[in-house]
Design a protein around this motif. Structure first.
Motif, short mmCIF file in Angstrom:
data_model
loop_
_atom_site.label_atom_id
_atom_site.label_comp_id
_atom_site.label_asym_id
_atom_site.label_seq_id
_atom_site.Cartn_x
_atom_site.Cartn_y
_atom_site.Cartn_z
N VAL A 125 -2.38 -11.93 9.57
CA VAL A 125 -3.11 -11.60 8.35
C VAL A 125 -3.24 -10.10 8.21
CG1 VAL A 125 -5.43 -11.66 7.36
CG2 VAL A 125 -4.36 -13.76 8.21
N GLU A 126 -3.53 -9.50 9.30
CA GLU A 126 -3.78 -8.06 9.31
C GLU A 126 -2.45 -7.32 9.27
OE1 GLU A 126 -4.50 -5.07 11.67
OE2 GLU A 126 -4.97 -4.56 9.58
N ILE A 127 -2.42 -6.33 8.46
CA ILE A 127 -1.13 -5.68 8.16
C ILE A 127 -0.51 -5.03 9.38
CG2 ILE A 127 -2.13 -3.51 7.36
CD1 ILE A 127 1.02 -5.35 6.00
N ASP A 128 -1.33 -4.41 10.19
CA ASP A 128 -0.76 -3.75 11.38
C ASP A 128 -0.12 -4.76 12.30
OD1 ASP A 128 -3.50 -1.40 11.44
OD2 ASP A 128 -1.44 -1.19 10.66
N PHE A 131 3.16 -5.98 10.93
CA PHE A 131 4.28 -5.08 11.22
C PHE A 131 4.73 -5.23 12.66
CE2 PHE A 131 5.59 -2.97 7.62
CZ PHE A 131 4.55 -2.43 6.88
#
Lengths: 149, 703
Positions: A125-128, A131
């Motif tokens: 969910v979290e963008i970092d 990636f």
């Protein structure tokens, strides 16, 4: 219109959301992976690609991608359906398929594995983290994993 | 006179003959001699027997014969007299009574055989005794008196006693008289042995006493009464039952007056007739009044009982006290009437039959329900049994006759108009005094309507159930839809969020150098906002899940959960930074994963607010209350003003600005929802600057 695709497609990305597709591409390329990536936006086209028909009739079965990153939610034909067909046909069964999806739902996961998926990744969910995972996936499947001959 | 001897006649010598012979011889001799003498003068020759002498001898002979004859007659007469005397003597001697002869001095001159035998004294010794020996206590004066009186002619009867040989006393009745022979007088005493008489008298007295006792002690009232109005005998029961004393009932008149009052005349007539009853006659029932005024019912039977010595007729009357019976009968009548009334007013048909099935009782409600009147059914076989239900009836009837009581058995019955219907039967056996089953009492209730109602209810229930099922299905469907919706929402929302985040990052990474400070800040805001939105979505999802998911209940180790939650929350940072205290807390029953969330959220809260303190401390406690478990999490953080805490647990409510503490404000809402779904409640207490304590309750493990 016939699409002329480079004969070699190392990474097939089946993702209906173009923005997600862009982010994934970027993530994969982070580790300087320059392998050709082809993006397909729906399940039907994915099947066409895999089975070298329709717009991809000039492809050959011997040109197997090193890995397919596929979302489950796809227009026209769902990811699970594509998976089923791909794994059912000996000409395409050996291609590593990695489901990359937001669904954490158990039925999807178990069905995917029953159908023979090689890996099942839930999009962080979290963008970092997203990636991170995507780039690692790229790294693993391209550089670490040995694809079938 | 000498005492006559007991010699029987039988004279061997014949005195007359002897006397006559002596006379003749003597006379003859005399004649002979005299003649001789006469004729013989001194000096003369002896005379010859002349003719005068022969005439003399013939004279003597004739007179001798005459004398003989006379003597014989006299002798015979004497003998007859002697015989007579001997007979008399014999009779006297063997008389039933003892006979004595006393002289004036009292000497026993004669005592007959009976006397000797009676007293056991032999005649020889008897003659040695006197009357004073015989009668102890007899004085000379008394004897003289007696003698005199007897002499005067009174035939005294005296009761006395004679002393027997062995010293006993024999009771005697003395009678007799004194007989005078010229100067001599002799006493003839007859002593009648009274022993037997006395014994008989005693026996009679005893018999009488026994009879009297029998009468008196009889368990029924008995009265022996006489024509002259006297009461000869009264049983104890008589006085006991009536309450009158014997003294009060001294005469028949007293009895009739007390017992019958104004009715006595009639009763007295009845009583008068009893003296003529030759056999026991039942006279019927009489109502008598007792001493205390109460009434008793007596059935009299009387019979004549002979007469008194003076001829007064006597009768005996016996009574059967049927008061209790009467009372029992009237009580029974009352009960019977009562029962009859109950049966009559019962809305449910009541029927009674005898053992064969003949109808005895047919209540008004039976008439109403079945259609047959009592006249049509009583005395006949039960008309209510259908052909189809006959076997059933027979077997049920057998069971009741065997002593079983049936309660609420469903049977088939029919009405007069031919309609058959379902009835509820209750039947019990009727028993007689010997406890034998003589019939059946039953109530037969037409339950057609009831059955219809039951059917209706069943149908309604079925409908309800199916409706409930429908609704539940609908609800489940709705829930599923909601779940699908929230799921899809969250995921669909995430995609653009990812894009915003991702591209903002790309912007910063790739083109950050082209941005000035402000540009970078703005990009930062974009990223942060996207992040916030992501968190919001997560929280909303969690909240929705908290409200939706089915609770899978199990025993939950709250201590373990709390520690695990704390560990999760503090793992990243140094755990020792926070002083975490937790004692023993009770377990509960609930959904472990949801309850873990509760701990997570509350502990996260506590950690968040206490982390600003120099020495952050969190204390977790738990205890058992009456019907629930209570848990508390206390922190020494900033605390809050209770004034604003109304909506502390509302979604997105915040008591601090984001600047002070970050958070979406959904955490407590989730806690509240989960706890409330478990049937508990949450609340908090705090003072600004003095930390806060959050409480929540859950079910006790043992309930």
């Amino acid at each position: 219109m016939e699409v002329h695709v480079a004969h070699v497609v190392d990474i097939l990305l089946v993702e209906d959301n173009p923005r997600d597709a862009e982010l994934i591409e970027r993530a994969i390329k982070q580790h300087n992976i320059a392998n050709p990536i082809h993006v397909i936006e729906d399940g039907a086209e994915a099947l066409d690609f895999l089975f070298c028909r329709g717009r991809y009739s000039n492809r050959s079965f011997y040109q197997k991608p090193k890995v397919i990153f596929m979302d489950l939610r796809l227009p026209k034909v769902s990811g699970l359906e594509v998976l089923r067909e791909a794994k059912a046909d000996p000409r395409t069964a050996s291609i590593p398929i990695v489901i990359v999806t937001s669904s954490r739902e158990d039925p999807d996961i178990s069905t995917a594995y029953k159908l023979g998926v090689n890996s099942y990744i839930v999009k962080p969910v979290e963008i970092d983290a997203f990636f991170e995972v995507m780039s690692r996936l790229g790294l693993y499947w391209i550089l670490v994993n040995q694809p079938p001959q | 006179m000498h005492s006559p001897t007991a010699e029987v006649s039988g004279n061997s010598k014949d005195p007359p003959k002897v006397i006559a012979s002596i006379y003749v011889i003597a006379a003859s001799l005399y004649i002979y001699i005299s003649d001789y003498l006469l004729t013989w003068a001194p000096g003369s020759s002896p005379p010859s027997l002349g003719g005068q002498t022969w005439r003399g001898w013939i004279f003597v002979l004739v007179t001798g014969l005459l004398l003989y004859g006379a003597l014989r007659r006299w002798s015979a007469h004497l003998r007859r007299a002697q015989h007579s005397l001997m007979l008399t003597q014999f009779a006297l001697d063997n008389a039933v009574e003892a006979v004595y002869q006393f002289d004036r001095q009292g000497r026993i001159l004669y005592a007959n055989r009976t006397a000797c035998a009676s007293l056991g004294i032999p005649i020889a010794r008897m003659k040695q005794k006197t009357v004073f020996d015989l009668e102890p206590g007899l004085t000379a004066e008394e004897w003289g008196n007696r003698w005199q009186r007897r002499m005067d002619g009174s035939a005294l009867k005296i009761e006395s006693a004679h002393l027997t040989a062995d010293g006993g006393l024999r009771p005697v009745e003395l009678s007799g008289s004194v007989i005078s022979f010229g100067e001599e007088s002799l006493d003839f005493t007859f002593a009648l042995d009274l022993t037997e008489r006395n014994r008989a008298a005693d026996a009679l007295l005893q018999r009488e006493a026994r009879f009297r006792r029998a009468v008196e002690e009889a368990p029924i009232p008995i009265m022996i009464h006489a024509e002259d109005g006297s009461i000869l005998s009264l049983s104890r029961t008589w006085t006991e039952l009536t309450g009158y004393t014997k003294e009060e009932l001294s005469t028949l008149a007293e009895w009739t007056k007390r017992a019958y009052g104004p009715r006595r005349a009639e009763v007295e007539d009845h009583i008068r007739e009893t003296y003529g009853f030759t056999a026991g006659k039942h006279e019927g029932e009489f109502t008598i009044r007792c001493h205390d005024g109460s009434e008793r019912f007596w059935e009299f039977t009387s019979v004549a009982l002979g007469s008194l010595p003076d001829g007064t007729r006597v009768a005996i009357s016996m009574a059967h006290d049927s008061t209790e019976q009467e009372r029992a009968e009237s009580s029974l009548r009352e009960k019977s009437e009562f029962l009859g009334a109950v049966i009559a007013c019962s809305p449910v048909p009541i029927i009674a039959t005898d053992a064969d099935g003949t109808v005895i009782i047919w209540s008004p409600s039976a008439e109403r329900v079945f259609g047959w009147t009592a006249a049509e059914t009583v005395g006949r076989m039960l008309p209510t049994i259908t052909e189809h239900g006959l076997d059933d009836y027979i077997s049920l009837r057998a069971r009741v006759l065997a002593g079983e009581t049936l309660n609420g058995v469903e049977v088939e019955r029919q009405k007069k108009n031919g309609d058959s219907f379902t009835a509820r039967l209750s039947a019990s056996p009727l028993r007689d005094a010997q406890d034998l089953v003589i019939g059946i009492m039953m109530s037969v209730e037409d339950i057609t309507e009831e059955k219809a109602s039951e059917e209706k209810i069943r149908n309604l229930n079925r409908e309800l159930e199916s409706r409930v099922k429908e609704r539940t299905a609908e609800l489940e469907a709705a829930n599923k839809e909601l779940e699908a919706f929230s799921y899809s929402v969250s995921h669909d929302l995430r995609a653009p969020l990812r894009a915003v985040n991702g591209f903002a990052k790309i912007l910063l990474e790739d083109h950050g150098s082209q941005l000035d400070e402000e540009g970078i800040r703005i990009a930062g805001v974009i990223v942060q906002s996207a992040r916030d939105m992501g968190r919001l979505i997560d929280d909303l999802l969690a909240l929705s899940r908290a409200g939706r998911t089915q609770l899978s209940l199990a025993k939950v180790d709250m201590e373990g959960l709390a520690r695990a939650a704390f560990a999760e929350l503090t793992a990243p940072s140094a755990p020792s930074a926070i002083d975490f205290q937790m004692g023993k807390i009770p377990g509960t029953v609930g959904d472990a994963s949801l309850l873990r969330q509760v701990w997570r959220n509350l502990l996260a809260n506590a950690i968040k607010f206490s982390s600003r303190q120099a020495h952050p401390a969190i204390t977790v406690q738990g205890w058992l209350a009456e019907e629930e478990c209570v848990y508390s999490i206390q922190d020494n953080g900033a605390g809050f003003d209770m004034k604003y805490s109304e909506n502390l647990f509302g979604a997105f409510q915040r008591l601090h600005t984001t600047r002070e503490f970050e958070g979406t404000g959904v955490g407590l809402a989730i806690v509240k929802r989960i706890v409330e779904r478990h049937g508990g409640r949450v609340w908090a207490e705090s003072k600004p600057g003095q930390g806060a304590t959050f409480y929540f309750t859950l079910r006790r493990e043992d309930e």
